[in-house]
Design an enzyme around this catalytic site. Sequence first.
Site, short mmCIF file in Angstrom:
data_model
loop_
_atom_site.label_atom_id
_atom_site.label_comp_id
_atom_site.label_asym_id
_atom_site.label_seq_id
_atom_site.Cartn_x
_atom_site.Cartn_y
_atom_site.Cartn_z
N CYS A 113 -17.65 -9.32 4.99
CA CYS A 113 -17.39 -9.65 3.58
C CYS A 113 -17.42 -11.15 3.33
CB CYS A 113 -16.02 -9.10 3.18
SG CYS A 113 -15.86 -7.33 3.42
N HIS A 254 -12.65 -13.16 -2.65
CA HIS A 254 -13.19 -11.86 -2.21
C HIS A 254 -12.36 -10.76 -2.83
CE1 HIS A 254 -14.65 -8.58 0.04
NE2 HIS A 254 -13.70 -8.56 0.95
N ASN A 284 -14.18 -2.89 -3.21
CA ASN A 284 -14.59 -3.95 -2.29
C ASN A 284 -16.09 -3.80 -2.01
OD1 ASN A 284 -15.10 -5.59 -0.11
ND2 ASN A 284 -13.32 -4.97 1.08
N1 COA Z 1 -4.46 8.43 -0.46
C1 COA Z 1 -3.20 8.85 -0.27
N2 COA Z 1 -2.45 8.47 0.76
C2 COA Z 1 -2.99 7.66 1.66
C3 COA Z 1 -4.31 7.19 1.54
C4 COA Z 1 -5.06 7.61 0.45
N3 COA Z 1 -6.33 7.22 0.21
N4 COA Z 1 -4.57 6.40 2.61
C5 COA Z 1 -3.48 6.34 3.35
N5 COA Z 1 -2.51 7.11 2.79
C6 COA Z 1 -1.14 7.32 3.27
C7 COA Z 1 -0.99 7.08 4.75
O1 COA Z 1 -1.33 8.23 5.47
C8 COA Z 1 0.47 6.75 4.84
O2 COA Z 1 1.19 7.95 4.80
P1 COA Z 1 2.53 8.12 5.68
O3 COA Z 1 3.48 7.06 5.18
O4 COA Z 1 2.95 9.52 5.35
O5 COA Z 1 2.10 7.91 7.09
C9 COA Z 1 0.77 6.01 3.54
O6 COA Z 1 -0.30 6.35 2.65
C10 COA Z 1 0.85 4.51 3.70
O7 COA Z 1 -0.28 4.08 4.44
P2 COA Z 1 -0.46 2.56 4.80
O8 COA Z 1 -1.70 2.41 5.61
O9 COA Z 1 0.82 2.01 5.35
O10 COA Z 1 -0.68 1.93 3.34
P3 COA Z 1 -0.75 0.44 2.94
O11 COA Z 1 0.28 0.15 1.94
O12 COA Z 1 -0.87 -0.48 4.13
O13 COA Z 1 -2.15 0.39 2.18
C11 COA Z 1 -4.44 -0.30 2.51
C12 COA Z 1 -3.34 0.70 2.86
C13 COA Z 1 -5.67 0.03 3.32
C14 COA Z 1 -4.72 -0.17 1.01
C15 COA Z 1 -3.92 -1.72 2.82
O14 COA Z 1 -3.48 -1.80 4.15
C16 COA Z 1 -5.01 -2.76 2.63
O15 COA Z 1 -5.43 -3.01 1.52
N6 COA Z 1 -5.39 -3.44 3.70
C17 COA Z 1 -6.41 -4.48 3.64
C18 COA Z 1 -7.75 -3.85 3.57
C19 COA Z 1 -8.80 -4.84 3.23
O16 COA Z 1 -8.60 -5.78 2.52
N7 COA Z 1 -9.97 -4.60 3.73
C20 COA Z 1 -11.11 -5.40 3.42
C21 COA Z 1 -11.56 -6.18 4.53
S1 COA Z 1 -12.86 -7.20 4.05
#
Ligand code: COA
Length: 334
Positions: A113, A254, A284
Site C-alpha cells: 500500500c 493511506h 482500502n
Molecule cells: N464481521 C464480524 N465480526 C468480525 C469480522 C467481520 N468482518 N472480522 C472479525 N470479526 C470478529 C472477530 O472474530 C472477533 O471476534 P471474537 O471477539 O469473538 O474473537 C472480533 O470481531 C474482534 O476482532 P478483532 O480482530 O480484535 O477486531 P479489531 O477491532 O482488531 O478490528 C481490523 C479488526 C482488521 C478492522 C483491525 O485490526 C484493523 O483495521 N487493522 C489494520 C488493518 C489495516 O490497516 N490493514 C491495511 C494494511 S495496508
Amino acid sequence: MISSTITGWGHEVPDNVVTNDDLAQLVDTSDEWIRERSGIRERRHASDGETTATMSIACSTRALERAGVAPADVDLVLVASSSPDYLTPPVSSQVQEGIGATHAGAMQLTVGCTGFVYALVTAQQFISTGACRTVLVVGAELTSRWMNYNDRSTCVLFGDGAGAVVVQATEADGCGLRGHVLGSDGSGAEHLIIPVGGVAQPTTKETLAQDLGGLRMNGREVFKFATRVLGTSLQQALDKANLAVDDIDLLVPHQANARIIDFAAREAGLPPEKVVVNVDRYGNTSAASVPLALSEAFDAGRVAPGDTLALVAFGAGLTWAAAIYQMGPAPLPV
Ligand code: COA
C-alpha cells in the site's frame, strides 16, 4: 536541483459497488461491524474485463489530458501495484503501451500500500537530476480477485481502483518534494502477506485444496504498526522539509481504516478539514488509495497553487513512507 509540480490527475474505479450488506450475504459479517471497526460503507469490485492495467490506462489518460501533455512527451511511467495483471510482464509496460507513451521508460514498483508514495519520491529523483521532465505516476490495485472470502476480518476491508498524477519539471523555485521518509521493516513481513503464488510456495493442487490462497493479514499487528509509523514518519518528513504541522494545507493519508486516519490526524493536531478521507466509499485500495484520495481532492478544489501536501502511507513489507510535496505557483487545470 530541478523543482517539480503536479500538472494533472485522474482516478478510475469500477462501476460495481459492493456494500457491507452485499458482503454480509457472502461472509459472516454485518454492516455495523464493518462500519464501526473500519469506517468503510462500501467498496468497488472489478467486473470481468477490468484489470489493473485497464484501470491504470483510464486514469492515466485522464491525468495526461488534464495536464495537456501528449503521451509521446512522457519520459517515464511509474506504476505502483501489488496486484499486477501478470507476475511478468510488469503492468507498467502495459500502461506505457496502452496510453501510447512511445518514448517513455516504464517501471513497476511493488511496495504494498506504500507504493504510490515511493513512486512519487522516485519521480522527483529523476526530475531533480534532469534525467526526466515529465513522469506519470500511477497507483493501481485489483485485490478483490485475491481475497480469501473465508477470512472475514480481511476480505471486507479491501477494494479496487486506480489513481494517477502527472509530475513535471518546473522553473519555479522550491516546489515539488520538500522532504520525505521511506521506511521498511522486513521482520514484520508475515503480518501482511500473500503466501502462495510466488516462487517460495507456488500454487499447486495441494495449496488450492487447503485453501491457502489469498491475502493474509494480522489486523491487530498492522493496526499497532500503522498508528506507530504514521505520526513519526510525518514528523520526520516535516523536519527534513524544515516545516511544521501548521504548514500542511492537506494531509492525504493511506485509506486503510478511518480509525487509523483519525488517530494520526489527532496525534498530529490536524483539523478534519485538512484531512482527505474517502475510505468510507472505496475501502482500502492499497497503492491506489493515496492517488485516488488526492485526485478526488483536486477535483473538489481542495488543492490550490503553492499548497503544501503531506502524503503518508504504510503497508506490506512492512513498509511506510511520508512525503511533503509543495505545489508550484501556476494555476491548476480545470
Ligand atoms: N464481521 C464480524 N465480526 C468480525 C469480522 C467481520 N468482518 N472480522 C472479525 N470479526 C470478529 C472477530 O472474530 C472477533 O471476534 P471474537 O471477539 O469473538 O474473537 C472480533 O470481531 C474482534 O476482532 P478483532 O480482530 O480484535 O477486531 P479489531 O477491532 O482488531 O478490528 C481490523 C479488526 C482488521 C478492522 C483491525 O485490526 C484493523 O483495521 N487493522 C489494520 C488493518 C489495516 O490497516 N490493514 C491495511 C494494511 S495496508
